[in-house]
Design an enzyme around this catalytic site. Structure first.
Site, PDB file in Angstrom:
ATOM      1  N   GLU A  73       0.838  -1.197   0.000  1.00  0.00           N
ATOM      2  CA  GLU A  73       0.000   0.000   0.000  1.00  0.00           C
ATOM      3  C   GLU A  73       0.876   1.252   0.000  1.00  0.00           C
ATOM      4  O   GLU A  73       2.044   1.200   0.420  1.00  0.00           O
ATOM      5  CB  GLU A  73      -0.865  -0.030   1.273  1.00  0.00           C
ATOM      6  CG  GLU A  73      -1.793   1.157   1.437  1.00  0.00           C
ATOM      7  CD  GLU A  73      -2.810   0.963   2.569  1.00  0.00           C
ATOM      8  OE1 GLU A  73      -2.644   0.032   3.382  1.00  0.00           O
ATOM      9  OE2 GLU A  73      -3.769   1.760   2.622  1.00  0.00           O
TER      10      GLU A  73
ATOM     11  N   ASN B 156     -12.255  -1.347  -0.515  1.00  0.00           N
ATOM     12  CA  ASN B 156     -11.546  -1.960   0.619  1.00  0.00           C
ATOM     13  C   ASN B 156     -12.215  -1.550   1.918  1.00  0.00           C
ATOM     14  O   ASN B 156     -12.560  -0.367   2.095  1.00  0.00           O
ATOM     15  CB  ASN B 156     -10.084  -1.458   0.626  1.00  0.00           C
ATOM     16  CG  ASN B 156      -9.341  -1.837   1.897  1.00  0.00           C
ATOM     17  OD1 ASN B 156      -8.969  -2.990   2.082  1.00  0.00           O
ATOM     18  ND2 ASN B 156      -9.146  -0.870   2.787  1.00  0.00           N
ATOM     19  N   GLU B 157     -12.397  -2.486   2.810  1.00  0.00           N
ATOM     20  CA  GLU B 157     -12.952  -2.208   4.141  1.00  0.00           C
ATOM     21  C   GLU B 157     -14.068  -1.157   4.060  1.00  0.00           C
ATOM     22  O   GLU B 157     -14.010  -0.101   4.707  1.00  0.00           O
ATOM     23  CB  GLU B 157     -11.840  -1.791   5.127  1.00  0.00           C
ATOM     24  CG  GLU B 157     -10.845  -2.922   5.338  1.00  0.00           C
ATOM     25  CD  GLU B 157      -9.918  -2.765   6.545  1.00  0.00           C
ATOM     26  OE1 GLU B 157      -9.884  -1.690   7.171  1.00  0.00           O
ATOM     27  OE2 GLU B 157      -9.214  -3.748   6.859  1.00  0.00           O
TER      28      GLU B 157
ATOM     29  N   TYR C 211      -6.183  -9.397  11.410  1.00  0.00           N
ATOM     30  CA  TYR C 211      -4.794  -9.203  11.847  1.00  0.00           C
ATOM     31  C   TYR C 211      -4.552  -9.910  13.181  1.00  0.00           C
ATOM     32  O   TYR C 211      -5.503 -10.212  13.918  1.00  0.00           O
ATOM     33  CB  TYR C 211      -4.501  -7.701  11.993  1.00  0.00           C
ATOM     34  CG  TYR C 211      -4.305  -7.013  10.653  1.00  0.00           C
ATOM     35  CD1 TYR C 211      -3.063  -6.997  10.044  1.00  0.00           C
ATOM     36  CD2 TYR C 211      -5.371  -6.400   9.995  1.00  0.00           C
ATOM     37  CE1 TYR C 211      -2.868  -6.368   8.816  1.00  0.00           C
ATOM     38  CE2 TYR C 211      -5.185  -5.774   8.767  1.00  0.00           C
ATOM     39  CZ  TYR C 211      -3.927  -5.755   8.182  1.00  0.00           C
ATOM     40  OH  TYR C 211      -3.737  -5.146   6.970  1.00  0.00           O
TER      41      TYR C 211
ATOM     42  N   GLU D 122      -5.972  -9.314   3.605  1.00  0.00           N
ATOM     43  CA  GLU D 122      -5.081  -8.671   4.588  1.00  0.00           C
ATOM     44  C   GLU D 122      -4.994  -9.580   5.800  1.00  0.00           C
ATOM     45  O   GLU D 122      -6.010  -9.871   6.444  1.00  0.00           O
ATOM     46  CB  GLU D 122      -5.596  -7.281   5.002  1.00  0.00           C
ATOM     47  CG  GLU D 122      -5.465  -6.263   3.883  1.00  0.00           C
ATOM     48  CD  GLU D 122      -5.804  -4.831   4.304  1.00  0.00           C
ATOM     49  OE1 GLU D 122      -5.642  -4.493   5.494  1.00  0.00           O
ATOM     50  OE2 GLU D 122      -6.252  -4.075   3.425  1.00  0.00           O
TER      51      GLU D 122
ATOM     52  N   GLN E 163       2.430  -6.125   5.197  1.00  0.00           N
ATOM     53  CA  GLN E 163       2.578  -5.615   3.844  1.00  0.00           C
ATOM     54  C   GLN E 163       4.022  -5.796   3.407  1.00  0.00           C
ATOM     55  O   GLN E 163       4.925  -5.602   4.228  1.00  0.00           O
ATOM     56  CB  GLN E 163       2.213  -4.152   3.775  1.00  0.00           C
ATOM     57  CG  GLN E 163       0.792  -3.831   4.171  1.00  0.00           C
ATOM     58  CD  GLN E 163       0.401  -2.400   3.753  1.00  0.00           C
ATOM     59  OE1 GLN E 163       1.138  -1.690   3.089  1.00  0.00           O
ATOM     60  NE2 GLN E 163      -0.779  -1.988   4.186  1.00  0.00           N
TER      61      GLN E 163
HETATM   62  O1  AHR Z   1      -2.723  -2.731   6.289  1.00  0.00           O
HETATM   63  C1  AHR Z   1      -3.000  -1.538   6.937  1.00  0.00           C
HETATM   64  C2  AHR Z   1      -4.461  -1.173   6.890  1.00  0.00           C
HETATM   65  O2  AHR Z   1      -5.187  -2.130   7.583  1.00  0.00           O
HETATM   66  C3  AHR Z   1      -5.108  -1.166   5.523  1.00  0.00           C
HETATM   67  O3  AHR Z   1      -4.901   0.012   4.843  1.00  0.00           O
HETATM   68  C4  AHR Z   1      -6.553  -1.341   5.852  1.00  0.00           C
HETATM   69  O4  AHR Z   1      -7.263  -1.991   4.826  1.00  0.00           O
HETATM   70  C5  AHR Z   1      -6.530  -2.142   7.141  1.00  0.00           C
HETATM   71  O5  AHR Z   1      -7.328  -1.577   8.107  1.00  0.00           O
END
Ligand code: AHR
Length: 516
Positions: free
Chosen positions: A38, A185-186, A261, A317, A366
């Site tokens: 990103e 995204n999101e 995450y 992600e 990332q």
């Molecule tokens: O990866 C960092 C951020 O995490 C991304 O931009 C977003 O999609 C997520 O909240």
């Protein structure tokens, strides 16, 4: 940081792992080993992109050592430009004469001014050099349907349509192949703060105009759930109304995503990337192992609407997210990467392999210098460091596009971590042609584990093993010191029924088996 004292496990404490080598189940797509880069911190600028006037070795402004490293792990795809950035990004700002490109504000990540030097052509050149297939996330949150439609036309149209002509005027004659397309995204958060049904309707609309031109068949991925928001997945599945159309692909989008995450404790208490306690070792790995439950439950929702498994689930992600390193810009999400990150990755891959009938792609967040990066670059010298996570990707290359094999584990030690039971041994296996690869992760911070691999159904012609471990749980690599890298592993022996392998405490072992 406590250094655990490993002890050899007596054989009576061995775990048995039964693998039927002649019963392959489903294909493990190489796209489970995908990446995500990103416009965030030093990920693109200062990481991947150095510019063509840079003193650092580069190809067309792209850092050579990053290209080479991503080739080494056969990076199958790369998601770009975000993340949250995707829903602020207007592609026209990033094409044409670089010096004349307008600047923009990167409001999500540090409120910094972005000069758009790295845009569509630069990204696709990177993909070509790496050999990765592009996965572009279009802008739904602040963009228009026409803007997205024209970007797809610009990228993939061969004739003299207006957008193809514009691409040619910018120096690219042939269209690119762009297989994967993200519809925002999101959308529940930074991508527009939408309710599920509102986004589902928008995803249908945007998907309709994100067209497949010529031979470029787009695989459209709707922006999916946050972690365990199963209602979001359900809303998206309800919005798909063409599961059995003439050409066999579901319409209007072909996959839904999910983001999850791993933190040491929680989103609010992420913990440090290094210098953590043994308790945080356990909580982190327990949180990572929750991916199995998430995929089981999202898949169950999808199965209800799509019993034949035509709609893919994309974990676009995943990875560790700890507190940023002190002394760095907190909005740049720079964190060290330790042996613990490597094991977070290895257990994710075991889980992805098991769910690969439904889970068609995954993207680690990332690639360079951001979150659980596979590569870190030194701002001063430009030196590139391969993180422990990088090495797991490299050690697992043999699973790309191989056939998953069930691994039945008997006698797995476990421990209670808060409300969850954490298995201290994780495993997966695959086969292709005359070889098989078995991956074994020992999550125990202090105790070696003996694994009796019971390999059935085919003759073993030979074997070799590699190990990834270190003396400290938070061992990591830096430009002047390499603490974690794979080595040949000799604590493995032939038995009547297979192989006897010792997996060291806090260690990862891959066993390559040659089959007769
Ligand atoms: O990866 C960092 C951020 O995490 C991304 O931009 C977003 O999609 C997520 O909240």
């Amino acid at each position: 940081m406590a250094t655990p004292d490993p002890h050899h496990a007596p054989p009576e404490h061995a775990t048995r792992a039964i693998v039927n080598l002649d019963l392959p189940r489903h294909r493990i797509s190489r796209h489970l080993y995908g990446h995500f880069a990103e416009h965030l911190g030093r990920g693109i600028y200062g990481g991947i992109w150095v510019g063509d006037g840079s003193p650092h070795e580069n190809v067309d402004g792209l850092r050579t050592s990053v290209i080479e490293a991503l080739r080494e792990i056969a990076a199958p795809n790369l998601r770009w430009p975000g993340g949250c950035f995707a829903d602020d990004y207007h592609w026209r700002d990033g094409v044409g004469d670089r010096a004349a490109r307008p600047h923009m504000l990167n409001s999500n990540w540090g409120d910094v001014v972005e000069d758009n030097a790295f845009g569509t052509h630069e990204f696709l050149r990177l993909c070509e050099l790496v050999g990765a297939e592009p996965y572009i996330a279009g802008n739904v949150g602040s963009g228009t349907v026409a803007e997205m439609s024209e970007w797809v036309e610009y990228l993939t149209r061969a004739d003299d349509s207006p957008m193809a002509a514009m691409r040619r005027s910018h120096g690219r004659d042939r269209p690119w192949s762009v297989p994967f397309w993200g519809l925002g995204n999101e959308a529940w958060g930074c991508g527009g703060g939408m309710r599920a049904d509102h986004y589902a309707a928008l995803a249908r609309q945007f998907a309709t105009y994100a067209r497949s031109h010529g031979g470029n068949e787009l695989y459209r991925i709707a922006a999916g759930a946050n972690i365990d928001d199963y209602a979001w997945t359900e809303a998206l599945m309800r919005a798909i109304d063409g599961l059995e159309p003439v050409d066999g692909a579901p319409r209007p989008f072909q996959a839904v995503s999910v983001h999850a995450y791993t933190h040491a404790r929680s989103w609010k208490d992420k913990g440090r990337a290094t210098g953590f306690t043994v308790e945080e070792w356990y909580t982190t790995l327990s949180n990572a192992s929750r991916m199995d439950e998430l995929l089981t439950r999202h898949s169950a929702v999808m199965q209800h609407y799509d019993p034949h498994g035509k709609v893919g689930l994309v974990v676009d992600e995943w990875g560790t997210w700890f507190e940023p390193e002190s002394g760095t810009n907190p909005h740049f999400l720079f964190q060290q990467n330790t042996l613990r990150d490597a094991l977070v990755a290895s257990i994710h891959f075991d889980i992805f392999h098991r769910h690969a009938q439904r889970v068609v792609m995954a993207n680690l967040a990332q690639t360079v210098n951001v979150l659980q990066a596979v590569l870190l670059t030194d701002a001063q010298t430009g030196a590139v460091v391969k993180t422990p996570t990088f090495h797991v990707f490299e050690m697992n290359r043999g699973h790309h596009d191989a056939w998953a094999l069930d691994v039945d584990l008997v006698g797995v030690p476990s421990t209670r971590v808060r409300e969850r039971e954490l298995a201290l041994l994780s495993a997966s296996a695959s086969t292709v042609g005359d070889s098989a690869l078995v991956s074994l992760t020992n999550l125990d911070p202090a105790q070696d584990r003996r694994v009796m691999l019971d390999l059935r159904g085919r003759e073993i012609a030979g074997f070799s093993a590699r190990v990834l471990t270190a003396s400290r749980l938070d061992a990591h690599n830096s430009p002047d010191r390499t603490e974690v890298e794979p080595e040949p592993w000799s604590d493995i022996a032939r038995t009547d029924s297979g192989l006897d392998v010792v997996v060291p405490a806090h260690g990862y072992v891959t066993v390559k088996v040659d089959l007769a």
